[in-house]
Design an enzyme around this catalytic site. Structure first.
Site, mmCIF file in Angstrom:
data_model
loop_
_atom_site.group_PDB
_atom_site.id
_atom_site.type_symbol
_atom_site.label_atom_id
_atom_site.label_comp_id
_atom_site.label_asym_id
_atom_site.label_seq_id
_atom_site.Cartn_x
_atom_site.Cartn_y
_atom_site.Cartn_z
ATOM 1 C CE1 TYR A 147 -3.289 -2.724 -0.034
ATOM 2 C CE2 TYR A 147 -3.664 -2.418 2.295
ATOM 3 C CZ TYR A 147 -3.945 -3.071 1.122
ATOM 4 O OH TYR A 147 -4.907 -4.056 1.101
ATOM 5 C CE LYS A 198 0.483 -16.986 -2.669
ATOM 6 N NZ LYS A 198 -0.127 -18.328 -2.921
ATOM 7 C CG ASP A 230 -2.684 -19.828 -1.202
ATOM 8 O OD1 ASP A 230 -1.840 -19.801 -0.274
ATOM 9 O OD2 ASP A 230 -2.486 -20.448 -2.263
ATOM 10 C CG ASP A 254 -7.067 -4.608 3.945
ATOM 11 O OD1 ASP A 254 -8.064 -4.600 4.682
ATOM 12 O OD2 ASP A 254 -6.910 -3.819 2.988
ATOM 13 C CG ASP A 258 -12.234 -6.855 6.532
ATOM 14 O OD1 ASP A 258 -11.836 -6.383 7.618
ATOM 15 O OD2 ASP A 258 -12.688 -6.151 5.612
#
Ligand code: NAD
Length: 372
Positions: A147, A198, A230, A254, A258
């Site tokens: 980000y 990852k 994942d 992020d 959630d």
């Protein structure tokens, strides 16, 4: 408990917009309770942020407010934003208030607990047996990664076509400091830490793993394991109780936080903490806020659930002031109020008519009275 300690806990309260002032009103009543019962005292001051600051100061957060935030031991934040300010240009959006606080206070570790209260296990989208008793903590790196990484932007290539670029970039120091927050938390909880990345396809992920293995040597009492992001998303909905503390990058955090949040069933129940680095005296900047936004659709009607804000206050007690007994007291009161059937409208209203924001606050206070 902390009875008799001097009142040197500087707390800046920023209620913000929409339901922010309503839910923060209930938090302040809990603060009053602590003061009156001489359980703990705080030096509380209040200021405007977001749309409220735009209306009065012409900016989403004033310089004086920023200064007070930097000098406080903790900031209690409500929520910002609403349709009244939606059409303003980007540099005047209420949300810039919280973004600037996070950036200038260097709040790099975002703690998002996902706890399923027994009385609300039915509210989860997963089967009761998968989530009953769930208590996990996601630590998301908040100030680095894709980000913020450079280069970024949309560029036009010589053939006229365009290309969008964002860069995942992490220094060892950035990785280490957030991992240490995770290890410290795991030490006080179930002593298990899962580092999520990852590393199979990203070099930055390989570095996260190397740093985690090195830092783990300082925490031999904590079991470290690694998981691909994942797979973690899959495991969170397959068997979420396998996790204790999860530490991950800004982007994966992020998404995964959630996902974990929804295991608990309601946005109105979710607290969060954002922590900075400790200084020489061990003091760290910190901001506590509910995960939800300003809920303009229900603002001003006494419908908001104040529990996410009250649980954020409990996190402040635990992480800024080392008052775990007092934090337990607040969490126990929430648990007992829910068990006795107290529900605001966002939590299944099947058990009779829902409580208003104020009435839910009253129920928490009466449970605090009984338990203190
Ligand atoms: P939201 O979280 O405000 O609301 C989503 C839904 O959940 C709404 O139906 C709302 O009524 C409900 N809800 C949220 N909190 C609740 C509570 N405590 N009790 C009962 N119901 C609750 O998200 P949104 O609608 O996407 O955004 C509204 C505004 O909030 C926007 O301006 C957005 O930018 C802002 N926002 C601010 C923050 C923040 O201040 N950190 C975070 C997210 C969104």
């Amino acid at each position: 408990m902390a009875e008799g300690r001097p009142s040197n806990r500087k707390v800046l309260v920023l209620p913000g917009d929409g339901i922010g002032p309503e839910i923060m009103g209930e938090v302040l009543r809990v603060v009053d309770f602590f003061e009156k019962r001489r359980i703990a005292s705080f030096e509380v001051s209040e200021d405007v942020v977001g749309g409220a600051a735009l209306d009065t100061l012409g900016t989403p957060i004033g310089e004086e407010t920023m200064r007070r935030a930097m000098e406080s031991d903790a900031v209690l934040f409500g929520a910002v934003g609403g349709p009244k300010w939606d059409a303003l240009p980007f540099d005047k959006r209420p949300e810039l208030g919280i973004l600037r606080l996070r950036k200038e206070m260097d709040l790099f570790a975002n703690l998002r607990p996902a706890v399923v209260f027994e009385a609300l296990a039915e509210a989860s989208s997963l089967k009761r047996e998968l989530v009953a008793g769930l208590d996990l903590m996601i630590v998301r790196e908040l100030t680095g990664g894709i980000y913020f990484g450079e280069p970024r932007g949309i560029e036009t290539l010589p053939d006229g076509s365009r290309r969008g670029v964002n860069t995942e970039v992490y220094s060892e120091a950035e990785i280490e400091r957030v991992l240490r927050v995770g290890f410290e938390l795991a030490r006080k909880r179930g002593r298990r830490l899962t580092e999520v990345d990852k590393a199979n396809v990203m070099e930055s992920g390989r570095l996260w793993r190397e740093v985690a293995e090195r830092v783990a040597k300082d925490y031999s009492d904590v079991t470290l394991n690694f998981m691909y992001a994942d797979n973690c998303a899959m495991q969170l909905v397959r068997a979420p109780k396998q996790f204790d503390v999860v530490v991950t990058s800004n982007l994966f955090g992020d998404i995964l936080s959630d996902c974990a949040a929804m295991l608990t069933g309601s946005l109105g129940m979710l607290p969060s903490a954002s922590l900075g680095a400790p200084d020489a005296s061990g003091r760290r900047r910190a901001l506590y806020e509910p995960v939800h936004g300003s809920a303009p659709d229900i603002a001003g009607r006494g419908l908001a659930n104040p529990l996410a804000a009250i649980l954020s206050f409990a996190m402040m007690l635990r992480y800024s002031f080392d008052m775990s007994e007092e934090a337990d007291l607040v969490e126990l009161s929430v648990r007992r109020a829910l068990k006795s059937g107290a529900r605001t409208a966002d939590l299944a209203a099947a058990r009779g008519s829902p409580l208003s924001t104020r009435a839910m606050g009253e129920r928490i206070l009466s449970e605090l009275e009984k338990a203190a």
